[in-house]
Each structure stands twice: as structure tokens, then as C-alpha cells.
Motif scaffolding. Structure first.
Motif, PDB file in Angstrom:
ATOM      1  N   HIS A 417       0.819  -1.226   0.000  1.00  0.00           N
ATOM      2  CA  HIS A 417       0.000   0.000   0.000  1.00  0.00           C
ATOM      3  C   HIS A 417       0.845   1.265   0.000  1.00  0.00           C
ATOM      4  N   MET A 418       2.002   1.237   0.677  1.00  0.00           N
ATOM      5  CA  MET A 418       2.802   2.457   0.795  1.00  0.00           C
ATOM      6  C   MET A 418       3.431   2.890  -0.520  1.00  0.00           C
ATOM      7  N   SER A 419       3.314   2.073  -1.562  1.00  0.00           N
ATOM      8  CA  SER A 419       3.785   2.481  -2.894  1.00  0.00           C
ATOM      9  C   SER A 419       2.620   2.730  -3.841  1.00  0.00           C
ATOM     10  N   SER A 420       1.404   2.768  -3.309  1.00  0.00           N
ATOM     11  CA  SER A 420       0.220   3.022  -4.133  1.00  0.00           C
ATOM     12  C   SER A 420       0.217   4.449  -4.662  1.00  0.00           C
ATOM     13  N   PRO A 421      -0.241   4.646  -5.900  1.00  0.00           N
ATOM     14  CA  PRO A 421      -0.333   6.015  -6.436  1.00  0.00           C
ATOM     15  C   PRO A 421      -1.348   6.870  -5.694  1.00  0.00           C
ATOM     16  N   LEU A 422      -2.137   6.255  -4.815  1.00  0.00           N
ATOM     17  CA  LEU A 422      -3.131   7.008  -4.055  1.00  0.00           C
ATOM     18  C   LEU A 422      -2.615   7.411  -2.675  1.00  0.00           C
ATOM     19  N   VAL A 423      -1.344   7.110  -2.380  1.00  0.00           N
ATOM     20  CA  VAL A 423      -0.741   7.479  -1.092  1.00  0.00           C
ATOM     21  C   VAL A 423       0.113   8.730  -1.294  1.00  0.00           C
ATOM     22  N   PRO A 424      -0.284   9.858  -0.723  1.00  0.00           N
ATOM     23  CA  PRO A 424       0.474  11.106  -0.936  1.00  0.00           C
ATOM     24  C   PRO A 424       1.942  11.008  -0.546  1.00  0.00           C
ATOM     25  N   ALA A 425       2.248  10.258   0.515  1.00  0.00           N
ATOM     26  CA  ALA A 425       3.626  10.195   1.005  1.00  0.00           C
ATOM     27  C   ALA A 425       4.592   9.641  -0.028  1.00  0.00           C
ATOM     28  N   VAL A 426       4.114   8.762  -0.914  1.00  0.00           N
ATOM     29  CA  VAL A 426       5.021   8.159  -1.893  1.00  0.00           C
ATOM     30  C   VAL A 426       5.557   9.210  -2.857  1.00  0.00           C
ATOM     31  N   TYR A 427       4.794  10.290  -3.057  1.00  0.00           N
ATOM     32  CA  TYR A 427       5.266  11.352  -3.941  1.00  0.00           C
ATOM     33  C   TYR A 427       6.357  12.184  -3.266  1.00  0.00           C
ATOM     34  N   VAL A 428       6.305  12.240  -1.941  1.00  0.00           N
ATOM     35  CA  VAL A 428       7.414  12.865  -1.211  1.00  0.00           C
ATOM     36  C   VAL A 428       8.679  12.034  -1.426  1.00  0.00           C
ATOM     37  N   LEU A 429       8.527  10.713  -1.332  1.00  0.00           N
ATOM     38  CA  LEU A 429       9.655   9.797  -1.479  1.00  0.00           C
ATOM     39  C   LEU A 429      10.310   9.921  -2.854  1.00  0.00           C
ATOM     40  N   VAL A 430       9.517   9.750  -3.907  1.00  0.00           N
ATOM     41  CA  VAL A 430      10.098   9.769  -5.253  1.00  0.00           C
ATOM     42  C   VAL A 430      10.525  11.176  -5.662  1.00  0.00           C
ATOM     43  N   GLY A 431       9.814  12.190  -5.144  1.00  0.00           N
ATOM     44  CA  GLY A 431      10.165  13.568  -5.492  1.00  0.00           C
ATOM     45  C   GLY A 431      11.507  13.971  -4.915  1.00  0.00           C
ATOM     46  N   MET A 432      11.719  13.696  -3.628  1.00  0.00           N
ATOM     47  CA  MET A 432      12.988  14.055  -2.994  1.00  0.00           C
ATOM     48  C   MET A 432      14.140  13.208  -3.517  1.00  0.00           C
ATOM     49  N   ALA A 433      13.836  11.962  -3.921  1.00  0.00           N
ATOM     50  CA  ALA A 433      14.883  11.080  -4.438  1.00  0.00           C
ATOM     51  C   ALA A 433      15.134  11.294  -5.925  1.00  0.00           C
ATOM     52  N   LYS A 434      14.305  12.154  -6.538  1.00  0.00           N
ATOM     53  CA  LYS A 434      14.434  12.423  -7.982  1.00  0.00           C
ATOM     54  C   LYS A 434      14.333  11.138  -8.797  1.00  0.00           C
ATOM     55  N   VAL A 435      13.339  10.336  -8.444  1.00  0.00           N
ATOM     56  CA  VAL A 435      13.074   9.069  -9.125  1.00  0.00           C
ATOM     57  C   VAL A 435      11.716   9.168  -9.820  1.00  0.00           C
ATOM     58  N   GLU A 436      11.622   8.652 -11.041  1.00  0.00           N
ATOM     59  CA  GLU A 436      10.339   8.618 -11.743  1.00  0.00           C
ATOM     60  C   GLU A 436       9.398   7.666 -11.014  1.00  0.00           C
ATOM     61  N   PHE A 437       8.144   8.104 -10.835  1.00  0.00           N
ATOM     62  CA  PHE A 437       7.181   7.260 -10.129  1.00  0.00           C
ATOM     63  C   PHE A 437       7.016   5.916 -10.824  1.00  0.00           C
ATOM     64  N   GLY A 438       7.013   5.919 -12.154  1.00  0.00           N
ATOM     65  CA  GLY A 438       6.880   4.671 -12.899  1.00  0.00           C
ATOM     66  C   GLY A 438       8.026   3.716 -12.634  1.00  0.00           C
ATOM     67  N   ASP A 439       9.249   4.239 -12.537  1.00  0.00           N
ATOM     68  CA  ASP A 439      10.411   3.398 -12.241  1.00  0.00           C
ATOM     69  C   ASP A 439      10.296   2.793 -10.848  1.00  0.00           C
ATOM     70  N   HIS A 440       9.860   3.619  -9.887  1.00  0.00           N
ATOM     71  CA  HIS A 440       9.681   3.128  -8.515  1.00  0.00           C
ATOM     72  C   HIS A 440       8.629   2.025  -8.483  1.00  0.00           C
ATOM     73  N   THR A 441       7.528   2.242  -9.177  1.00  0.00           N
ATOM     74  CA  THR A 441       6.443   1.251  -9.198  1.00  0.00           C
ATOM     75  C   THR A 441       6.911  -0.065  -9.810  1.00  0.00           C
ATOM     76  N   ARG A 442       7.564   0.035 -10.950  1.00  0.00           N
ATOM     77  CA  ARG A 442       8.018  -1.160 -11.652  1.00  0.00           C
ATOM     78  C   ARG A 442       8.979  -1.979 -10.796  1.00  0.00           C
ATOM     79  N   PHE A 443       9.837  -1.301 -10.048  1.00  0.00           N
ATOM     80  CA  PHE A 443      10.812  -2.005  -9.216  1.00  0.00           C
ATOM     81  C   PHE A 443      10.191  -2.554  -7.936  1.00  0.00           C
ATOM     82  N   THR A 444       9.348  -1.774  -7.289  1.00  0.00           N
ATOM     83  CA  THR A 444       8.920  -2.076  -5.916  1.00  0.00           C
ATOM     84  C   THR A 444       7.763  -3.048  -5.814  1.00  0.00           C
TER      85      THR A 444
END
Length: 465
Positions: A417-444
């Protein structure tokens, strides 16, 4: 019809962002708008969006001021001792770096807030990943999974929701789950070790003898077990060839500069006390979390940077993160607003519950655990725990399955759930890490789903599910 369109909308969104055909913000807005028209409810789109924005506005406000607050705490040097300790432990060994990421994320998750966890974890580990040229999606994936396991803490949200929905005591749900969650956390640590070994094989074994030094460029690097680079040298030889060991120029290490102008060492204990008080107030629910962070950010800025120009400079320094995260949250409000307003979520849930074979009745706890993995990914925790869990619990009760078992099983999906596109916190994670959300999703996703299953199997073997 709504069931098919609901699944189609989610699948379209995930495919487009993972293939990088659309940005997450654009996909979160345009795809649900098109599907809203497709179901013949285009005229109600405005109402759905406004309702969705209204529900997520407090979350957006919380994230905005939380980013400012913790950004200021990073600026003034509150977390520098933690960063130094982690760096000394890691010693630039990729295995230690990845395991350290998991351990740090798990420890910081004790505050019960995912956004806080990701801000502190990324701030501490990002410079090291950049310096060693390690995969940033490994960092985001490991951090998200560690936080997902710890998100089941009673004050983290899901356990409280399950207790409220089924009228149970949160302690009765959570305490027996501790061994199973412990197994899940150990699995995440073991996975971090494996991923670290993979990174070590890819980039070679490096030892960073000194990271935080008076001169930003004076870094001593030993690589590949043989080649050495002296302080000030640029070259470092790894197992896969040659790399570059830069000092403080554009590689993310400026934030660790022990001589940066934003440091406030004389106010260290004030800032530490303020942060502890803020986290305690969150756990005790003395005030709504957005209000606490708003007050905390204002107080931190005023005390640490009394001059107006300095305050404006600090706010501007974190404006990019604030805008990216807040924009993503409000875009997600369109997605959730349409998904809920059109009735897609309800129809999808009814279809899934109805698809459960009658013979599975005595095993409803297992069914609940399995369903919680995709369902908490595709919908909000509120939607799952208040909309679907009571139905599953009622079906289980008809076959003699305890509501406590159903409630415990419902928690296993939180790792994913913590990597769901509906969880606001995940955008903090990928945004600060400068990672594409799609790349994070595909890996995680694959690893997080496996971790959730590990928790479920452990719960069954222990006998609490």
C-alpha cells in the motif's frame, strides 16, 4: 459496466506512467476525467473533483508544512549526527548502504507518519547513493517497504481504521500481529542485503574513509580492492571500470557541508526538543496533524531565522518539493474523486467479494489477507477498511471466523500500500529522491507484494490468522 471501467481506468493509469507516456500529475487528472465522461457522468465531474480535493486538502496542507518544517531542520543541522553515524556504519559499502536505508526507515517510521519517514531517510541517504552511483529506486523501494511494515502501528492509521470499522480494540489486533510483522521486517532487511549485494556486484566494493571533511572536495576513496584515490583526486576505480569521485559539486553532498551557512548549532537542543514535542503531539493527537506542522514550521522559521529575508530564502529553497508534492496530492484528488463518485470503487469491491467461492467461507481470514494486497494498492485505506472490510468480516462471521482474525489479515497489504499512487507520502519519497514514479512502481511492486505474502504466511503459521 462500472466494474470493468474501474479496473480499466486503474490499469490505464499504471501502464501509462510505468511506460513514461504521461507524467503522474497529468495521468491522475486526464485519465479519470476521460473515464468519467465514458460512464456518462461528465456533468458531475466538477462535483467529484471538488469533493475529492476537499477530502485531501488537509493532507496536502500537512505535507506542505511538513516539508518546510523538516527542510528547515535539515538546514539547521538537526539530522547531521544521524547522517554521520549512518555514513560511518555504511562505509560506502553498497550492502551496508541498502541495509542502513531499511533500518533507518524502520526506526523513523515509529512516528507513524510516512512523509516524515521518507523526508528524513532520503535526506540522509540520497547523497551517499549519488556519490557511489547506486540505484536510487533501490533506496525508494527499500524505504517504502520498511515503512509499509511499520505503518501497521496503532497510531499509523490502518490498525485504527480496522478497529473502528469492526468495533474492536486496536491493541487486540496489533499486539498478536507483532511476531508476524517482525518476520516481515526481517524479510525486508534480508531483501535489502540481497539488493545491496547486487549493487556491490554492479559498481564494485568501495570504501569511503572520510565523508564529512572540512574541505568539500577532500575525499579519500579506495575502490575495487586495489586502486586508490588520494584526497583531492577525482579518479576511483571500481569493479566495472572507472568512476568519478566528486566532492561537493552537484552530487547532492552540499547538504552535508559542515560549514553551510544555514547551520544553527547553538539552537540544536531547541530544535531537537521542538521536533520531539511535535512528534509526541502527533502521537497523542493533541491537535490535527496539519495544524501541528503549520505551527511547527512557523516556530522553526521564526526562531532559527529571525530575519525576514532569511525566512523567505528558506521557504524558496524548499518550494520545488512543496509544489511537486502538493500538486500531486491535488491531482490524486481527481482520481479518487472520480473513482468514488461514479461508484466504480463500490462496484469493484462488490464484484471481488461476490467472486469468492462459497467453499472459501471457513478460510475468510486467508481470503481477506490475499485481497488486502491488491485492494489497498488500488484504493485508499478508508475505502478498504470502512467499505470492504466489514463485508468480509460479516462473511467470515457466518462461517465462524473471528473478526479479530479478519482484522489482522487486513493489515498484511500495507507493505504494498505504501507504494500506491493514491498514497500522498510516496510522492514525497520519489520527489525528494528524484526518481520517476513509474520506475519506482516497476521495481517495488513485486518485492512489496512478496513481503506482504511473507507477513500473511507468518501470521498463519503462528496461528493468529
Amino acid at each position: 459496466m462500472l466494474t470493468v471501467l474501474g479496473f480499466a481506468m486503474i490499469a490505464t493509469f499504471l501502464v501509462l506512467i510505468m511506460l513514461k507516456k504521461m507524467s503522474p500529475i497529468a495521468a491522475l487528472v486526464l485519465i479519470p476525467a476521460l473515464f468519467c465522461v465514458a460512464v456518462g457522468q461528465g456533468a458531475q465531474l466538477g462535483d467529484y473533483v471538488i469533493e475529492g480535493v476537499g477530502k485531501l486538502a488537509p493532507t496536502a496542507a500537512m505535507l506542505m508544512f511538513a516539508i518546510v518544517y523538516f527542510g528547515v531542520m535539515i538546514d539547521v543541522g538537526l539530522f547531521d549526527p544521524i547522517v554521520r553515524g549512518i555514513l560511518r556504519f555504511c562505509k560506502a559499502d553498497p550492502v551496508r548502504v541498502v541495509v542502513g536505508t531499511a533500518v533507518l526507515a524502520a526506526i523513523v517510521s515509529l512516528d507513524g507518519d510516512g512523509s516524515t519517514t521518507f523526508m528524513i531517510t532520503v535526506s540522509a541517504m540520497y547523497p551517499l547513493y549519488k556519490r557511489l552511483k547506486m540505484s536510487l529506486v533501490v533506496m525508494t523501494g527499500v524505504a517504502a517497504m520498511a515503512n509499509g511494515v511499520m505503518n501497521t502501528l496503532p497510531w499509523g492509521g490502518p490498525t485504527a481504521r480496522a478497529a473502528t470499522a469492526l468495533k474492536l480494540d486496536a491493541a487486540d489486533i496489533f499486539v498478536p500481529m507483532i511476531p508476524a510483522l517482525g518476520v516481515g521486517l526481517l524479510f525486508v532487511f534480508a531483501l535489502a542485503y540481497v539488493l545491496g549485494r547486487r549493487e556491490r556486484k554492479r559498481i564494485g566494493y568501495l570504501t569511503l574513509d572520510e565523508v564529512l571533511v572540512p574541505e568539500a572536495d577532500a575525499v579519500l576513496v579506495t575502490a575495487g580492492g586495489g586502486g586508490t584515490g588520494k584526497a583531492g583526486d577525482r579518479k576511483a576505480t571500481g569493479a566495472s571500470g572507472t568512476g568519478t569521485a566528486t566532492g561537493g559539486e552537484g552530487d547532492g553532498f552540499q547538504g552535508l557541508d559542515p560549514k553551510r551557512a544555514t547551520l544553527r548549532p547553538r539552537l540544536y537542543w531547541f530544535n531537537a526538543g521542538l521536533t520531539v514535542a511535535l512528534l509526541a503531539a502527533m502521537i497523542l493527537e493533541l491537535l490535527p496533524i496539519p495544524v501541528l506542522f503549520l505551527l511547527g514550521a512557523a516556530l522553526a522559521l521564526t526562531v532559527n531565522y529571525p530575519k525576514m529575508a532569511e525566512q523567505k530564502e528558506r521557504i524558496a529553497a524548499h518550494a520545488d518539493n512543496v509544489l511537486n508534492v502538493a500538486g500531486m496530492v491535488f491531482a490524486a484528488a481527481v482520481f479518487t474523486g472520480v473513482l468514488t463518485g461514479t461508484g466504480m470503487v463500490k462496484h469493484m469491491a462488490d464484484w471481488l467479494v461476490g467472486a469468492i467461492p462459497a467453499g472459501m467461507g471457513p478460510h475468510m481470514a486467508l481470503v481477506t489477507g490475499v485481497l488486502s494486497i491488491p485492494l489497498t494498492y488500488f484504493m485508499s485505506n478508508d475505502g478498504f477498511y470502512f467499505g470492504i472490510l466489514p463485508v468480509l468480516a460479516e462473511a467470515g462471521a457466518a462461517h465462524g471466523v473471528s473478526s479479530l482474525e479478519i482484522a489482522r489479515a487486513s493489515l498484511v497489504g500495507q507493505v504494498l500500500h505504501m507504494s500506491s499512487p493514491l498514497v500522498p507520502a510516496v510522492y514525497v519519497l520519489v520527489g525528494m529522491a528524484k526518481v520517476e514514479f513509474g520506475d519506482h512502481t516497476r521495481f517495488t511492486v513485486k518485492w512489496a507484494a512478496l513481503a506482504s505474502l511473507v507477513v500473511l504466511v507468518a501470521g498463519i503459521l503462528i496461528g493468529i490468522i
